[in-house]
Write a protein that holds these residues in place. Sequence first.
Motif, short mmCIF file in Angstrom:
data_model
loop_
_atom_site.label_atom_id
_atom_site.label_comp_id
_atom_site.label_asym_id
_atom_site.label_seq_id
_atom_site.Cartn_x
_atom_site.Cartn_y
_atom_site.Cartn_z
N SER A 76 35.82 44.69 35.66
CA SER A 76 34.73 44.85 36.61
C SER A 76 33.85 43.60 36.64
O SER A 76 33.31 43.24 37.69
N GLY A 104 43.08 50.61 44.74
CA GLY A 104 42.08 49.69 44.20
C GLY A 104 40.70 49.99 44.73
O GLY A 104 40.30 51.16 44.82
N ALA A 120 35.78 40.81 38.46
CA ALA A 120 36.04 41.19 39.86
C ALA A 120 34.90 40.82 40.80
O ALA A 120 35.08 40.83 42.01
N ALA A 165 36.26 54.34 39.82
CA ALA A 165 37.04 54.55 38.59
C ALA A 165 37.23 56.04 38.33
O ALA A 165 36.30 56.83 38.49
O1 DC Z 1 40.82 50.94 39.00
P1 DC Z 1 40.49 50.31 37.63
O2 DC Z 1 39.50 51.11 36.85
O3 DC Z 1 41.70 49.99 36.85
O4 DC Z 1 39.78 48.90 38.01
C1 DC Z 1 39.21 48.06 37.04
C2 DC Z 1 38.17 47.16 37.69
O5 DC Z 1 38.84 46.18 38.53
C3 DC Z 1 37.17 47.86 38.61
O6 DC Z 1 36.00 48.21 37.91
C4 DC Z 1 36.89 46.86 39.69
C5 DC Z 1 38.07 45.94 39.70
N1 DC Z 1 38.93 46.10 40.88
C6 DC Z 1 38.55 45.48 42.05
O7 DC Z 1 37.47 44.88 42.09
N2 DC Z 1 39.33 45.52 43.15
C7 DC Z 1 40.49 46.20 43.13
N3 DC Z 1 41.26 46.21 44.23
C8 DC Z 1 40.90 46.87 41.95
C9 DC Z 1 40.09 46.83 40.84
#
Ligand code: DC
Length: 214
Positions: A75, A109, A78, A5
């Motif tokens: 999170s 991501g 996810a 992040a």
């Molecule tokens: O990049 P971000 O802070 O917007 O992502 C938010 C949450 O989404 C992050 O803590 C983990 C999840 N995430 C993920 O697991 N896989 C991804 N490809 C993108 C984000």
Amino acid sequence: MDGPAASGKGSLARRMAQKLGYAHLDTGLIYRAVGVKLIEAGGDLARAPEIAAALAPEDLARADLRSAEAGSAASRVAVIPEVRAALLDWQRRFAHRPPYGAAGAVLDGRDIGTVVCPEAPAKIFVVADPMVRAERRWRELRETDPSADLKTILEDLLLRDARDSARAAAPLKQADDALLLDTTNLTIDEAVAQALSFAAPRLSGGPEASDPVV
Ligand code: DC
């Protein structure tokens, strides 16, 4: 493009997509949308896979996806393998058939280089010092929330780093063939220049390595 992040990967991915004429997908937004919709539906994590499966493109246009609460909810959803599976095809379709006839796509991501697009010709893993990342996020949040607190943001980032990296399903991890790009002491222009000089020669039909990159 992957990274923790506030590492700078979002701005970098957007700028690279502009330079290359590619489409850009911030995959974090998808997880954030699932997290926010889950909170609205009562917060029962067991319902997250069904919410992920029913996600619509307009859900990604919501104005509340950038909040700290949305990031933390993202999170948490996810880590659920069924949520990730439901969102995988969606991301792969975008990568392989980018919208608006774009010649390519930049996805950012946590698991793009390792799981979503393991065959991607150019992968970049973006990192930065945690305190620098917290300050960047604080400056961003402060624009809409004057009470944003740096210490709380740093704690939240470290918690999310730990959750994103330690989970069993598609953890945050540098792909073996990814460039490691540390943006701690780089301006956005410097980061874009380094990322493009790595990526451009690897992209068929993209700009040549010798083209001006900034
Ligand atoms: O990049 P971000 O802070 O917007 O992502 C938010 C949450 O989404 C992050 O803590 C983990 C999840 N995430 C993920 O697991 N896989 C991804 N490809 C993108 C984000």
